[in-house]
Design an enzyme around this catalytic site. Structure first.
Site, short mmCIF file in Angstrom:
data_model
loop_
_atom_site.label_atom_id
_atom_site.label_comp_id
_atom_site.label_asym_id
_atom_site.label_seq_id
_atom_site.Cartn_x
_atom_site.Cartn_y
_atom_site.Cartn_z
N GLY A 150 -0.58 -14.39 -0.35
CA GLY A 150 -1.60 -14.74 0.63
C GLY A 150 -2.93 -14.22 0.14
N GLY A 171 -4.57 -11.33 0.23
CA GLY A 171 -4.63 -10.08 -0.56
C GLY A 171 -4.09 -10.28 -1.95
N ASP A 177 0.24 -16.68 8.37
CA ASP A 177 -1.01 -16.75 9.13
C ASP A 177 -1.75 -18.09 8.93
OD1 ASP A 177 -0.40 -14.10 9.69
OD2 ASP A 177 -1.70 -13.32 8.12
N GLY A 224 -0.93 -13.31 13.06
CA GLY A 224 -1.95 -14.25 12.60
C GLY A 224 -3.20 -13.59 12.05
O1 F6P Z 1 -0.32 -11.42 6.94
C1 F6P Z 1 0.96 -11.50 7.48
C2 F6P Z 1 1.14 -10.51 8.60
O2 F6P Z 1 2.43 -10.69 9.13
C3 F6P Z 1 0.08 -10.59 9.69
O3 F6P Z 1 0.29 -11.68 10.57
C4 F6P Z 1 0.23 -9.23 10.32
O4 F6P Z 1 -0.99 -8.83 10.94
C5 F6P Z 1 0.51 -8.35 9.14
O5 F6P Z 1 1.05 -9.18 8.12
C6 F6P Z 1 1.52 -7.26 9.42
O6 F6P Z 1 1.61 -6.42 8.31
P1 F6P Z 1 2.78 -5.41 8.06
O7 F6P Z 1 3.96 -6.17 7.55
O8 F6P Z 1 2.25 -4.46 7.07
O9 F6P Z 1 3.11 -4.75 9.38
#
Ligand code: F6P
Length: 367
Positions: free
Chosen positions: A121, A123, A146, A189
């Site tokens: 994605g 990043g 997202d 999202g």
């Molecule tokens: O970017 C994907 C995502 O699932 C976002 O929708 C959410 O804000 C974030 O990653 C959650 O991150 P982590 O897996 O580090 O809790």
């Protein structure tokens, strides 16, 4: 069939949060590469597999390794959102992150790899672009539930997340109706409202809150009271985790990271539920769907998109089309420069036809 004779060995990795369809992409890349006579290697755990002191390594991927994985959630290669080669976290958790990108580039060359297919994605593709500026031949593949990457009308994983959220909203309807309650469901999202908009619309939510349309809690409550007055004693609110009130800010939470903490979006659902209960006197509950949205088998459309993206990325490698990302521009998949995909966050167009359709159906956006 080898269009670019210099290609012999390609690598693939998965970075950032997982998304349904990763394994299908891997399968397509492996089979399409083998078809061209190339060898394929999976880099485990993002870029970690290229660093000797990190867990995982480089694993050869053959037909047998990708048999029967199209429908499987997660990634057979492992992933991490703490694997930025330009800011590699210190192993003791305390010291400053280090730039290890040169080590990654050196290892890539030492392994005589000719191309990297980077599935990621926002990043991970930023990292891919910086590595590509250092000379690595990279093709990106757009992944994220997202759906917030520019230059592609769809990222794989998004529609499966929408399916999961829609299913949850459907189930909440019957309990909300039985108890004459308001149920607020918080979906993922980040800073875009795609999941909330699509699942809210598909699941017949009464109120949809998205980051692109700041809400006024009075307006949210007016919708709930209007339904009450019409004899509809229950309501469903679908809130994107990045939604915010007019003039206000997003809600953040801390989550564990090793023995420390990190900050994530989260908590809007509980906050909105509290305010609705206070203002309307209605019994209100909230829930956070969280990582359920990233798990499980990809729906058929995501499987097909993932397979198409994987095969298209291999065609890019064959053409020597590096520094690019494969993107859906319906009905075709094309390559676009990585910069184009990363020029910002793809937000929901507030005057787009999906928002207009929801409004026409009586959905409130709280504005
Ligand atoms: O970017 C994907 C995502 O699932 C976002 O929708 C959410 O804000 C974030 O990653 C959650 O991150 P982590 O897996 O580090 O809790």
């Amino acid at each position: 069939m080898n269009e670019t004779p210099s290609i012999r060995r390609v690598a693939i990795n998965t970075g950032g949060g997982d998304a349904p369809g990763l394994n299908a992409v891997i399968r397509a890349v492996v089979l399409a590469s083998i078809h061209r006579g190339w060898e394929v290697f999976g880099i485990e755990n993002g870029y970690g597999g290229l660093l000797a002191d990190e867990p995982g390594g480089l694993t050869p991927l053959g037909r047998e390794d990708v048999r029967g994985i199209t429908h499987r959630g997660g990634t057979i290669l492992g992933t991490t959102n703490r694997g930025n080669p330009f800011a590699w976290p210190a192993s003791d958790g305390g010291a400053e992150p280090r730039d290890r990108s040169d080590e990654i580039v050196a290892r890539f060359r030492e392994l005589e790899l000719d191309a990297l297919l980077a599935i990621g994605g926002d990043g991970s593709l930023h990292i891919a672009r910086r590595l590509s500026e250092k000379g690595l031949p990279i093709v990106g593949i757009p992944k994220t539930i997202d759906n917030d990457l520019c230059a592609t009308s769809l990222t794989f994983g998004f529609l499966t997340a929408v399916e999961t959220a829609t299913d949850a909203i459907g189930k909440l309807h019957s309990t909300a109706e039985s108890h004459r309650r308001v149920l607020v469901v918080e979906v993922m999202g980040r800073d875009a409202g795609w999941i909330a908009l699509f699942s809210g619309l598909a699941g017949s939510a009464d109120v949809i809150l998205i980051p692109e349309i700041p809400y006024d809690i009075a307006s949210v409550c007016a919708k709930i009271e209007e339904r009450e007055a019409a004899g509809r004693g229950f309501s469903i609110v679908c809130a994107a985790e990045g939604a915010m009130p007019t003039g206000g800010d997003v809600v953040m939470k801390t989550v564990p990271r090793g023995s420390g903490e990190q900050i994530r979006l989260g908590g809007i659902g509980a906050q909105v539920a509290r305010q609705i209960a206070d203002r309307t006197g209605k019994e209100t509950r909230s829930l956070v769907l969280g990582h359920l949205q990233r798990g499980g088998a990809p729906i058929s459309y995501d499987r097909v998109m993932s397979l198409r993206f994987g095969a298209a990325a291999v065609r890019c490698v064959a053409r020597g089309d590096f520094g690019t990302m494969v993107a859906l521009d319906p009905p075709e998949v094309h390559a676009v420069p990585l910069e184009e995909a990363l020029r910002g966050v793809k937000k929901v167009p507030v005057d787009g036809d999906t928002v207009l359709a929801a409004r026409a159906l009586g959905v409130s956006f709280g504005d």
